[in-house]
Scaffold this motif. Structure first.
Motif, PDB file in Angstrom:
ATOM      1  N   THR A  99      37.437 -12.341  11.857  1.00  0.00           N
ATOM      2  CA  THR A  99      37.548 -13.434  10.439  1.00  0.00           C
ATOM      3  C   THR A  99      36.690 -13.553   9.476  1.00  0.00           C
ATOM      4  N   ALA A 100      35.511 -13.781   9.532  1.00  0.00           N
ATOM      5  CA  ALA A 100      35.028 -14.495   8.612  1.00  0.00           C
ATOM      6  C   ALA A 100      34.061 -13.097   8.124  1.00  0.00           C
ATOM      7  N   ALA A 101      34.020 -12.525   9.655  1.00  0.00           N
ATOM      8  CA  ALA A 101      33.117 -11.108   8.957  1.00  0.00           C
ATOM      9  C   ALA A 101      33.472 -10.362   8.031  1.00  0.00           C
ATOM     10  N   LEU A 102      34.467 -10.010   8.433  1.00  0.00           N
ATOM     11  CA  LEU A 102      35.471  -9.032   7.837  1.00  0.00           C
ATOM     12  C   LEU A 102      35.796  -9.986   5.734  1.00  0.00           C
ATOM     13  N   GLU A 103      35.972 -10.981   6.282  1.00  0.00           N
ATOM     14  CA  GLU A 103      35.974 -11.850   4.441  1.00  0.00           C
ATOM     15  C   GLU A 103      34.329 -11.455   3.687  1.00  0.00           C
ATOM     16  N   ALA A 104      33.783 -12.052   4.681  1.00  0.00           N
ATOM     17  CA  ALA A 104      32.235 -11.531   4.311  1.00  0.00           C
ATOM     18  C   ALA A 104      31.933 -10.485   3.292  1.00  0.00           C
ATOM     19  N   ASP A 105      32.662  -9.402   3.986  1.00  0.00           N
ATOM     20  CA  ASP A 105      32.685  -7.788   3.160  1.00  0.00           C
ATOM     21  C   ASP A 105      33.289  -7.520   3.130  1.00  0.00           C
ATOM     22  N   GLY A 106      34.314  -8.273   2.022  1.00  0.00           N
ATOM     23  CA  GLY A 106      35.359  -8.390   1.062  1.00  0.00           C
ATOM     24  C   GLY A 106      36.655  -8.189   1.696  1.00  0.00           C
ATOM     25  N   TRP A 107      37.201  -8.443   2.542  1.00  0.00           N
ATOM     26  CA  TRP A 107      37.958  -7.781   3.431  1.00  0.00           C
ATOM     27  C   TRP A 107      39.212  -8.752   3.027  1.00  0.00           C
ATOM     28  N   THR A 108      40.181  -8.585   2.464  1.00  0.00           N
ATOM     29  CA  THR A 108      41.481  -9.553   3.117  1.00  0.00           C
ATOM     30  C   THR A 108      41.428  -9.630   4.197  1.00  0.00           C
ATOM     31  N   VAL A 109      42.295 -10.662   5.470  1.00  0.00           N
ATOM     32  CA  VAL A 109      42.448 -10.015   6.716  1.00  0.00           C
ATOM     33  C   VAL A 109      43.701 -11.339   6.562  1.00  0.00           C
ATOM     34  N   ARG A 110      44.648 -10.506   7.284  1.00  0.00           N
ATOM     35  CA  ARG A 110      46.454 -11.236   7.690  1.00  0.00           C
ATOM     36  C   ARG A 110      46.485 -10.942   8.982  1.00  0.00           C
ATOM     37  N   VAL A 111      47.146 -12.210   9.991  1.00  0.00           N
ATOM     38  CA  VAL A 111      47.174 -12.359  11.246  1.00  0.00           C
ATOM     39  C   VAL A 111      48.891 -12.259  11.297  1.00  0.00           C
ATOM     40  N   LEU A 112      49.187 -11.537  12.042  1.00  0.00           N
ATOM     41  CA  LEU A 112      51.061 -11.837  12.444  1.00  0.00           C
ATOM     42  C   LEU A 112      50.890 -11.896  13.250  1.00  0.00           C
ATOM     43  N   TRP A 113      51.493 -13.114  13.796  1.00  0.00           N
ATOM     44  CA  TRP A 113      51.808 -13.087  15.038  1.00  0.00           C
ATOM     45  C   TRP A 113      53.057 -12.662  15.720  1.00  0.00           C
ATOM     46  N   GLU A 114      53.483 -12.392  17.343  1.00  0.00           N
ATOM     47  CA  GLU A 114      54.215 -11.726  17.659  1.00  0.00           C
ATOM     48  C   GLU A 114      55.674 -12.246  17.014  1.00  0.00           C
TER      49      GLU A 114
END
Length: 142
Positions: free
Chosen positions: A101-116
């Motif tokens: 998550t930290a690496a993606l956000e550092a690259d400018g991506w918005t990260v969302r987690v969906l729980w089952e």
């Protein structure tokens, strides 16, 4: 107490899927029905996100409550046998999720987690996804 033998436990774990799970398929169907187009399991991104909406620089991880340790969820149990092994494994999973998550956000991506456990019913899922994608649209200005 019903304890599983090592062979039974191994057989159970062998049936666990890493991708194309039922919760993931439900999210994909809902996004597609809403008119969004996406890519799956992009290996060039940290963590190989389950769903990538490149236009919005948005990635979605569809996490299983058991494997990724969804807090205060009844599905987040720990096997009674070999507890130390499982606790170490779960801790490593959570730490790996944090790093990705930290690496993606550092690259400018918005990260969302969906729980089952939060993916039912379908109408609620579409409402949740709509909010998530709208956030991604606002973040990118597309």
């Amino acid at each position: 107490m019903d304890y599983l033998t090592p062979d039974q436990r191994s057989a159970n774990m062998g049936r666990v899927r890493g991708k194309d799970t039922q919760p993931e398929l439900a999210v994909r169907r809902a996004l597609h029905a809403m008119g969004y187009r996406f890519r799956l399991h992009r290996r060039d991104l940290p963590g190989t996100p389950d769903i990538v909406l490149p236009r919005y620089r948005l990635v979605l991880f569809v996490h299983g409550c058991f494997w990724h340790r969804h807090a205060d969820c009844p599905r987040c149990t720990t096997p009674r046998t070999r507890r130390e092994f499982w606790e170490a494994k779960f801790a490593a999973n959570v730490e790996r999720d944090r790093r990705h998550t930290a690496a993606l956000e550092a690259d400018g991506w918005t990260v969302r987690v969906l729980w089952e456990c939060k993916l039912r019913p379908t109408a609620q899922l579409q409402e949740t996804l709509s909010g998530i994608v709208d956030d991604g649209v606002r973040a990118t200005g597309v």
